[in-house]
Design a protein around this motif. Structure first.
Motif, short mmCIF file in Angstrom:
data_model
loop_
_atom_site.label_atom_id
_atom_site.label_comp_id
_atom_site.label_asym_id
_atom_site.label_seq_id
_atom_site.Cartn_x
_atom_site.Cartn_y
_atom_site.Cartn_z
N LYS A 8 23.23 53.34 32.53
CA LYS A 8 23.98 53.83 33.69
C LYS A 8 23.74 55.31 33.93
O LYS A 8 23.69 55.76 35.06
CB LYS A 8 25.47 53.57 33.50
N GLU A 9 23.62 56.06 32.84
CA GLU A 9 23.47 57.51 32.91
C GLU A 9 22.14 57.92 32.28
O GLU A 9 21.67 57.28 31.33
CB GLU A 9 24.59 58.21 32.12
N ASN A 58 20.96 60.04 29.83
CA ASN A 58 21.72 60.71 28.78
C ASN A 58 21.02 60.68 27.42
O ASN A 58 21.68 60.76 26.39
CB ASN A 58 23.11 60.09 28.66
N GLU A 118 16.44 60.55 44.39
CA GLU A 118 16.07 61.94 44.69
C GLU A 118 14.71 62.30 44.10
O GLU A 118 13.90 62.95 44.75
CB GLU A 118 17.14 62.90 44.19
N SER A 135 17.78 56.26 28.53
CA SER A 135 19.23 56.11 28.71
C SER A 135 19.80 55.26 27.58
O SER A 135 19.21 54.25 27.21
CB SER A 135 19.52 55.43 30.06
N ALA A 176 19.86 59.68 40.92
CA ALA A 176 18.84 60.61 40.42
C ALA A 176 17.44 60.09 40.73
O ALA A 176 16.58 60.86 41.15
CB ALA A 176 19.02 60.83 38.92
N ALA A 216 17.09 63.21 29.55
CA ALA A 216 18.06 64.31 29.57
C ALA A 216 17.41 65.62 29.13
O ALA A 216 17.71 66.67 29.68
CB ALA A 216 19.24 63.97 28.67
N ALA A 236 16.79 65.44 33.71
CA ALA A 236 17.92 65.27 34.62
C ALA A 236 19.10 64.71 33.84
O ALA A 236 18.96 64.30 32.68
CB ALA A 236 17.55 64.33 35.76
N ASP A 237 20.25 64.69 34.48
CA ASP A 237 21.41 64.01 33.89
C ASP A 237 22.21 63.38 35.02
O ASP A 237 21.90 63.57 36.19
CB ASP A 237 22.26 64.97 33.05
N GLY A 238 23.19 62.60 34.64
CA GLY A 238 24.01 61.93 35.64
C GLY A 238 23.61 60.49 35.83
O GLY A 238 22.79 59.94 35.09
N PRO A 239 24.19 59.85 36.84
CA PRO A 239 23.92 58.44 37.10
C PRO A 239 22.44 58.20 37.42
O PRO A 239 21.81 58.98 38.13
CB PRO A 239 24.79 58.11 38.31
#
Length: 109
Positions: free
Chosen positions: A11-12, A14, A104, A7, A101, A74, A94-97
Motif C-alpha cells: 500500500k505504501e 516504505n 506521478e 513495499s 506516486a 523509500a 519516494a514515500d507515501g501511497p
C-alpha cells in the motif's frame, strides 16, 4: 509501463532498496495502476564479506526486474542507484501511497 516498487505492505512505498526481498510490479497507464506481479530477490544488503560491493546481487535484481521502466523505493544508496541506472532501470526514491506516486512518476518517464 511496468514499475517495480519496494513495499512491505503493498500500500505504501516504505522499504529501502537494499532491504527488499521482493518487488511488487505495477502496470501504469494514465491514472490506472494495477498490481500485475511480485518478484522475489535476494536482499542487496546481505553484508557478504566476500563480495563487499555486491555487484552480482544488483545484476541479479536488474535481471529479475527486466521489462520494468523504473524501480521506486523509500531509500537507496548512491552506488546501487548508479548501478541500476547503468543497467537500464531508472530509480526513484519516494514515500507515501503506491498508486498516486506511480501515476506521478509515470508522467515524467
Amino acid at each position: 509501463m511496468l514499475i517495480a516498487v519496494a513495499s512491505r505492505d503493498g500500500k505504501e512505498i516504505n522499504q529501502h532498496f537494499g532491504h527488499a526481498e521482493r518487488f511488487l510490479i505495477y502496470e501504469v497507464e494514465g491514472d490506472e495502476v494495477k498490481l500485475v506481479d511480485e518478484k522475489k530477490v535476494e536482499r542487496y544488503c546481505s553484508y557478504d564479506v566476500d563480495h563487499p560491493l555486491r555487484g552480482h546481487l544488483l545484476e541479479a535484481i536488474a535481471a529479475v526486474l527486466a521489462g520494468c521502466r523504473a524501480v521506486v523505493c523509500a531509500q537507496i544508496g548512491q552506488a546501487p542507484q548508479m548501478e541500476m541506472e547503468r543497467l537500464g532501470i531508472d530509480v526513484y526514491a519516494a514515500d507515501g501511497p503506491v498508486k498516486p506516486a506511480l501515476v506521478e512518476i509515470a508522467k515524467v518517464l
